[in-house]
Design a protein around this motif. Structure first.
Motif, PDB file in Angstrom:
ATOM      1  N   ALA A  82      -5.704  -3.394 -22.465  1.00 12.06           N
ATOM      2  CA  ALA A  82      -5.067  -2.514 -23.443  1.00 12.06           C
ATOM      3  C   ALA A  82      -4.536  -1.240 -22.790  1.00 12.06           C
ATOM      4  O   ALA A  82      -3.436  -0.777 -23.110  1.00 12.06           O
ATOM      5  CB  ALA A  82      -6.053  -2.170 -24.559  1.00 12.06           C
ATOM      6  N   GLU A  83      -5.304  -0.670 -21.874  1.00 15.98           N
ATOM      7  CA  GLU A  83      -4.858   0.539 -21.180  1.00 15.98           C
ATOM      8  C   GLU A  83      -3.611   0.255 -20.344  1.00 15.98           C
ATOM      9  O   GLU A  83      -2.693   1.083 -20.281  1.00 15.98           O
ATOM     10  CB  GLU A  83      -5.973   1.074 -20.288  1.00 15.98           C
ATOM     11  CG  GLU A  83      -7.134   1.693 -21.048  1.00 15.98           C
ATOM     12  CD  GLU A  83      -8.262   2.118 -20.133  1.00 15.98           C
ATOM     13  OE1 GLU A  83      -8.131   1.945 -18.897  1.00 15.98           O
ATOM     14  OE2 GLU A  83      -9.284   2.613 -20.635  1.00 15.98           O
ATOM     15  N   SER A  84      -3.569  -0.919 -19.711  1.00 19.51           N
ATOM     16  CA  SER A  84      -2.406  -1.272 -18.892  1.00 19.51           C
ATOM     17  C   SER A  84      -1.171  -1.505 -19.750  1.00 19.51           C
ATOM     18  O   SER A  84      -0.061  -1.084 -19.399  1.00 19.51           O
ATOM     19  CB  SER A  84      -2.717  -2.524 -18.058  1.00 19.51           C
ATOM     20  OG  SER A  84      -3.693  -2.250 -17.076  1.00 19.51           O
ATOM     21  N   VAL A  85      -1.353  -2.173 -20.888  1.00 17.72           N
ATOM     22  CA  VAL A  85      -0.219  -2.412 -21.785  1.00 17.72           C
ATOM     23  C   VAL A  85       0.306  -1.084 -22.321  1.00 17.72           C
ATOM     24  O   VAL A  85       1.531  -0.858 -22.369  1.00 17.72           O
ATOM     25  CB  VAL A  85      -0.612  -3.355 -22.933  1.00 17.72           C
ATOM     26  CG1 VAL A  85       0.504  -3.435 -23.977  1.00 17.72           C
ATOM     27  CG2 VAL A  85      -0.915  -4.745 -22.392  1.00 17.72           C
ATOM     28  N   LEU A  86      -0.591  -0.192 -22.700  1.00 15.57           N
ATOM     29  CA  LEU A  86      -0.166   1.107 -23.210  1.00 15.57           C
ATOM     30  C   LEU A  86       0.581   1.901 -22.132  1.00 15.57           C
ATOM     31  O   LEU A  86       1.610   2.540 -22.422  1.00 15.57           O
ATOM     32  CB  LEU A  86      -1.379   1.889 -23.709  1.00 15.57           C
ATOM     33  CG  LEU A  86      -1.095   3.182 -24.482  1.00 15.57           C
ATOM     34  CD1 LEU A  86      -0.171   2.920 -25.678  1.00 15.57           C
ATOM     35  CD2 LEU A  86      -2.400   3.811 -24.959  1.00 15.57           C
ATOM     36  N   ALA A  87       0.102   1.833 -20.901  1.00 15.60           N
ATOM     37  CA  ALA A  87       0.800   2.502 -19.800  1.00 15.60           C
ATOM     38  C   ALA A  87       2.195   1.913 -19.611  1.00 15.60           C
ATOM     39  O   ALA A  87       3.162   2.642 -19.367  1.00 15.60           O
ATOM     40  CB  ALA A  87      -0.008   2.374 -18.512  1.00 15.60           C
ATOM     41  N   GLY A  88       2.288   0.595 -19.731  1.00 17.56           N
ATOM     42  CA  GLY A  88       3.588  -0.059 -19.608  1.00 17.56           C
ATOM     43  C   GLY A  88       4.538   0.338 -20.718  1.00 17.56           C
ATOM     44  O   GLY A  88       5.735   0.566 -20.479  1.00 17.56           O
ATOM     45  N   LEU A  89       4.032   0.439 -21.944  1.00 15.46           N
ATOM     46  CA  LEU A  89       4.861   0.872 -23.073  1.00 15.46           C
ATOM     47  C   LEU A  89       5.384   2.284 -22.846  1.00 15.46           C
ATOM     48  O   LEU A  89       6.549   2.594 -23.153  1.00 15.46           O
ATOM     49  CB  LEU A  89       4.060   0.809 -24.373  1.00 15.46           C
ATOM     50  CG  LEU A  89       3.699  -0.590 -24.885  1.00 15.46           C
ATOM     51  CD1 LEU A  89       2.683  -0.491 -26.015  1.00 15.46           C
ATOM     52  CD2 LEU A  89       4.942  -1.338 -25.357  1.00 15.46           C
ATOM     53  N   ASN A  90       4.532   3.149 -22.306  1.00 19.87           N
ATOM     54  CA  ASN A  90       4.934   4.530 -22.056  1.00 19.87           C
ATOM     55  C   ASN A  90       5.944   4.627 -20.913  1.00 19.87           C
ATOM     56  O   ASN A  90       6.698   5.613 -20.835  1.00 19.87           O
ATOM     57  CB  ASN A  90       3.712   5.393 -21.739  1.00 19.87           C
ATOM     58  CG  ASN A  90       2.817   5.602 -22.951  1.00 19.87           C
ATOM     59  OD1 ASN A  90       3.274   5.559 -24.085  1.00 19.87           O
ATOM     60  ND2 ASN A  90       1.524   5.823 -22.713  1.00 19.87           N
ATOM     61  N   ALA A  91       5.968   3.627 -20.037  1.00 20.38           N
ATOM     62  CA  ALA A  91       6.864   3.654 -18.874  1.00 20.38           C
ATOM     63  C   ALA A  91       8.202   2.968 -19.131  1.00 20.38           C
ATOM     64  O   ALA A  91       9.052   2.918 -18.237  1.00 20.38           O
ATOM     65  CB  ALA A  91       6.169   2.997 -17.680  1.00 20.38           C
ATOM     66  N   LEU A  92       8.403   2.435 -20.320  1.00 25.36           N
ATOM     67  CA  LEU A  92       9.667   1.787 -20.642  1.00 25.36           C
ATOM     68  C   LEU A  92      10.816   2.788 -20.579  1.00 25.36           C
ATOM     69  O   LEU A  92      10.627   3.982 -20.815  1.00 25.36           O
ATOM     70  CB  LEU A  92       9.607   1.176 -22.041  1.00 25.36           C
ATOM     71  CG  LEU A  92       8.780  -0.106 -22.186  1.00 25.36           C
ATOM     72  CD1 LEU A  92       8.509  -0.392 -23.663  1.00 25.36           C
ATOM     73  CD2 LEU A  92       9.488  -1.290 -21.540  1.00 25.36           C
ATOM     74  N   PRO A  93      12.017   2.321 -20.284  1.00 23.51           N
ATOM     75  CA  PRO A  93      13.170   3.239 -20.239  1.00 23.51           C
ATOM     76  C   PRO A  93      13.411   3.899 -21.592  1.00 23.51           C
ATOM     77  O   PRO A  93      13.024   3.371 -22.643  1.00 23.51           O
ATOM     78  CB  PRO A  93      14.344   2.320 -19.871  1.00 23.51           C
ATOM     79  CG  PRO A  93      13.737   1.092 -19.300  1.00 23.51           C
ATOM     80  CD  PRO A  93      12.397   0.942 -19.942  1.00 23.51           C
ATOM     81  N   GLU A  94      14.079   5.046 -21.563  1.00 19.84           N
ATOM     82  CA  GLU A  94      14.373   5.768 -22.800  1.00 19.84           C
ATOM     83  C   GLU A  94      15.291   4.980 -23.714  1.00 19.84           C
ATOM     84  O   GLU A  94      15.349   5.239 -24.922  1.00 19.84           O
ATOM     85  CB  GLU A  94      14.986   7.131 -22.479  1.00 19.84           C
ATOM     86  CG  GLU A  94      14.028   8.086 -21.794  1.00 19.84           C
ATOM     87  CD  GLU A  94      14.663   9.436 -21.521  1.00 19.84           C
ATOM     88  OE1 GLU A  94      15.857   9.610 -21.874  1.00 19.84           O
ATOM     89  OE2 GLU A  94      13.985  10.303 -20.964  1.00 19.84           O
ATOM     90  N   THR A  95      16.012   4.029 -23.156  1.00 21.14           N
ATOM     91  CA  THR A  95      16.916   3.212 -23.974  1.00 21.14           C
ATOM     92  C   THR A  95      16.151   2.297 -24.932  1.00 21.14           C
ATOM     93  O   THR A  95      16.727   1.790 -25.896  1.00 21.14           O
ATOM     94  CB  THR A  95      17.822   2.353 -23.075  1.00 21.14           C
ATOM     95  OG1 THR A  95      17.000   1.602 -22.156  1.00 21.14           O
ATOM     96  CG2 THR A  95      18.786   3.217 -22.286  1.00 21.14           C
ATOM     97  N   VAL A  96      14.867   2.058 -24.666  1.00 18.82           N
ATOM     98  CA  VAL A  96      14.041   1.250 -25.573  1.00 18.82           C
ATOM     99  C   VAL A  96      13.520   2.176 -26.659  1.00 18.82           C
ATOM    100  O   VAL A  96      12.661   3.025 -26.423  1.00 18.82           O
ATOM    101  CB  VAL A  96      12.870   0.582 -24.825  1.00 18.82           C
ATOM    102  CG1 VAL A  96      12.085  -0.315 -25.773  1.00 18.82           C
ATOM    103  CG2 VAL A  96      13.376  -0.222 -23.635  1.00 18.82           C
TER     104      VAL A  96
END
Length: 238
Positions: A82-96
């Protein structure tokens, strides 16, 4: 279906698999396992890119910036999925955008069929919450007692095995994961986090061949599938 990005948690050490090298980096057919996973995802034209969440100071991550002509970003994951998925969501480009759909897929699930991904994107993308790939439980289920004996046979009707990818809106999923963390609940997949907040994702039946590499036998199975696919000259059919 509008363009979607993928979040791929890959910070785990794969302790059940064994060995010093995390399973997502094991070489299969001349490429690390996660490369086959990316290839299966990127085969769909709607998939725009991926964020891979890796462990802190991961010496095995090759530092890729692109794969198959599509961007690959990386971020530092956490101690749990869950922590890794949340980190990935936060690292998505601003276009998302906040209400855009995002796929979450296991790095060690390389045999995703393009047809299953198409169904998930088409049907899940038309749902207000999202959807997951899954398969109905077909085996008879037994409940074991402390002594290893059978206590009961459990009804299997309406029971499903959850797979990935799982498709949810970026902000809704982020809030669901944050809520679970704040409550001290360790969620084992993204749908579980969404369920806690009262959401009801769709179940979309996918192929049983979308298996996760958990043991050396699973890896041998994928190697066999890969050899067959190459001998037949076919793409990823799952």
């Amino acid at each position: 279906m509008p363009a979607v990005w993928v979040v791929m948690p890959a910070a785990g050490r794969g302790t059940r698999f064994g060995g010093e090298l995390p399973k997502q980096y094991l070489q299969v057919g001349g490429q690390p396992l996660f490369a086959h996973t990316l290839a299966a995802l990127f085969a769909h034209p709607a998939v725009a890119g991926a964020v891979v969440a890796v462990s802190q100071n991961d010496a095995d991550w090759p530092g890729w910036r692109e794969f198959a002509g599509k961007p690959v970003l990386s971020c530092v994951g956490g101690a749990t999925r869950a922590e890794s998925v949340l980190a990935g969501l936060n690292a998505l480009p601003e276009t998302v955008r906040a209400d855009d759909f995002v796929l979450v897929h296991d790095a060690a699930r390389p045999n995703l069929a393009l047809a299953d991904l198409e169904q998930l994107l088409e049907r899940g993308g038309n749902d207000p919450v999202g959807a997951i790939l899954a398969a109905p439980v077909r085996d008879t289920l037994k409940r074991a007692g402390d002594d290893g004996g059978i206590d009961a046979t459990e009804p299997r009707q309406r029971l499903w095995r959850a797979f990935t990818p799982q498709l949810f809106r970026r902000l809704q999923l982020s809030r669901a994961l944050e809520s679970a963390a704040a409550a001290g609940v360790e969620v084992t997949d993204e749908a579980m986090a969404m369920e806690r907040l009262g959401h009801r994702p769709l179940l979309i039946e996918g192929s049983e061949n979308n298996f996760k590499i958990t043991t050396p036998a699973d890896l041998a199975r994928f190697e066999f599938v890969l050899r067959q696919r190459r001998e037949q000259g076919t793409g990823n059919g799952g």
